[in-house]
Design a protein around this motif. Sequence first.
Motif, short mmCIF file in Angstrom:
data_model
loop_
_atom_site.label_atom_id
_atom_site.label_comp_id
_atom_site.label_asym_id
_atom_site.label_seq_id
_atom_site.Cartn_x
_atom_site.Cartn_y
_atom_site.Cartn_z
N PHE A 135 0.83 -1.20 0.00
CA PHE A 135 0.00 0.00 0.00
C PHE A 135 0.87 1.26 0.00
O PHE A 135 0.62 2.21 -0.74
CB PHE A 135 -0.91 -0.01 1.23
N MET A 136 1.92 1.27 0.83
CA MET A 136 2.77 2.45 0.93
C MET A 136 3.63 2.66 -0.31
O MET A 136 4.05 3.79 -0.58
CB MET A 136 3.68 2.32 2.16
N GLN A 137 3.87 1.59 -1.05
CA GLN A 137 4.68 1.69 -2.27
C GLN A 137 3.83 1.72 -3.54
O GLN A 137 4.36 1.62 -4.65
CB GLN A 137 5.67 0.52 -2.31
N GLY A 138 2.52 1.85 -3.39
CA GLY A 138 1.64 1.99 -4.53
C GLY A 138 1.45 0.71 -5.34
O GLY A 138 1.33 0.75 -6.57
N ARG A 139 1.46 -0.44 -4.68
CA ARG A 139 1.21 -1.72 -5.36
C ARG A 139 0.24 -2.55 -4.51
O ARG A 139 -0.13 -2.15 -3.42
CB ARG A 139 2.52 -2.46 -5.60
N LEU A 179 6.41 -0.02 13.18
CA LEU A 179 7.62 -0.78 12.85
C LEU A 179 7.66 -1.13 11.37
O LEU A 179 8.73 -1.08 10.73
CB LEU A 179 7.68 -2.05 13.71
N ILE A 180 6.52 -1.49 10.79
CA ILE A 180 6.47 -1.76 9.35
C ILE A 180 6.71 -0.48 8.57
O ILE A 180 7.42 -0.47 7.55
CB ILE A 180 5.11 -2.38 8.97
N TRP A 181 6.14 0.62 9.03
CA TRP A 181 6.32 1.93 8.41
C TRP A 181 7.81 2.30 8.35
O TRP A 181 8.30 2.81 7.34
CB TRP A 181 5.53 2.95 9.22
N PHE A 182 8.54 2.02 9.42
CA PHE A 182 9.98 2.26 9.46
C PHE A 182 10.67 1.48 8.34
O PHE A 182 11.56 2.01 7.67
CB PHE A 182 10.54 1.83 10.82
N ARG A 183 10.28 0.23 8.18
CA ARG A 183 10.94 -0.61 7.17
C ARG A 183 10.76 -0.05 5.77
O ARG A 183 11.66 -0.11 4.94
CB ARG A 183 10.38 -2.03 7.24
N VAL A 184 9.59 0.51 5.50
CA VAL A 184 9.30 1.03 4.17
C VAL A 184 9.99 2.37 3.93
O VAL A 184 10.36 2.70 2.80
CB VAL A 184 7.78 1.18 3.98
N SER A 185 10.20 3.14 4.98
CA SER A 185 10.56 4.55 4.83
C SER A 185 12.06 4.83 4.81
O SER A 185 12.47 5.83 4.24
CB SER A 185 9.93 5.37 5.97
N PHE A 186 12.88 3.99 5.44
CA PHE A 186 14.28 4.35 5.63
C PHE A 186 15.21 3.42 4.86
O PHE A 186 14.97 2.21 4.78
CB PHE A 186 14.64 4.30 7.12
#
Length: 334
Positions: A46-50, A291-298
């Motif tokens: 979802f955060m990466q548009g897929r 924690l998942i948000w961290f993985r996607v963002s950094f």
Amino acid sequence: MIESLLQSSPSWTQFFLFFGLAACFLFVVLGFVTYGILAERKVMGFMQGRYGPNQVGGRWGLLQTVADVLKLLIKEDTIPKLADRPLFILAPVLAFAPAFMVLATIPFTDKLQFADIGIGLLYYIAISGLSTVGIVAGAWASNNKYALLGGMRAAAQMISYEVPLVMSIVGVVLLTGSLNLNEIVHAQKDVWYIFVQPVGFIVFFIASVAELNRTPFDLPEAESELVAGFHVEYSGFRWAFFMLAEYVYFFAMASLTTVLFLGGWQPVLFLDFIPAAAWFALKFIMVVFVLIWFRVSFPRVRADQLMEFGWKVLLPVALANIFITALIKELFFS
């Protein structure tokens, strides 16, 4: 309390009751791991548009992780010819067992806890540190330079970040006056410690991400550099144990964060008609999402940046937080 249930049972049934409850809880944790991985992949998508998994198990991919696990379990279990065979076999168990043991002291509600011990927080920190032994053992036993480098990184990272992790919760212990996790939750009845100890929470959260070996601190498993790192020679069921240990610690660390800084099962304002388990689950899910948000963002940091940040930034900040907390308690609450 589950502990009181065990104590009140006849001696000859305590053994079977204990292992029955432990087995049930293990299945609950395995369920979290299964659908926690699915949730992580869906949130990342979802955060990466897929879309993320959307084929096996319908539109939401509900059986995708189940299919992945089944595929993993039927893979050939290979052991390198030059590996230290006994240690190679034992290492995944050494990594997983402490991850499951620490869950015994987590109070999910005021009535749902396996072991209410006076030094529950100390028990958690002490037992969780043993997983480093399993990781280093697996890396050494593999007789592979990439695995060894990954194991060395893991040992340096986990030992280094365990220091600020422990220091960050000293403020909580000072305010509560106890290492008992139940008492820490009860002490947050009026205000959560995330508001009283914001600096301690930030240090704890960053250090916990490093302890979990998750992005941006996933150097022990850096695929682009170490082709999977410390478990590069593992496959099939044994590799699944390493992955299981990682996600069980994910479960445990999110639970500990909820207990220490978010009030555990304590309700918000006047919403105490909502069950305690629902409050704990809601806060727990929020921590998992971040924690998942961290993985996607950094992006992944360099090894030297990792060590410098732990020793030169987090540790001094944690020590300063202890000093300020002790000073405030002495001046205003003594």
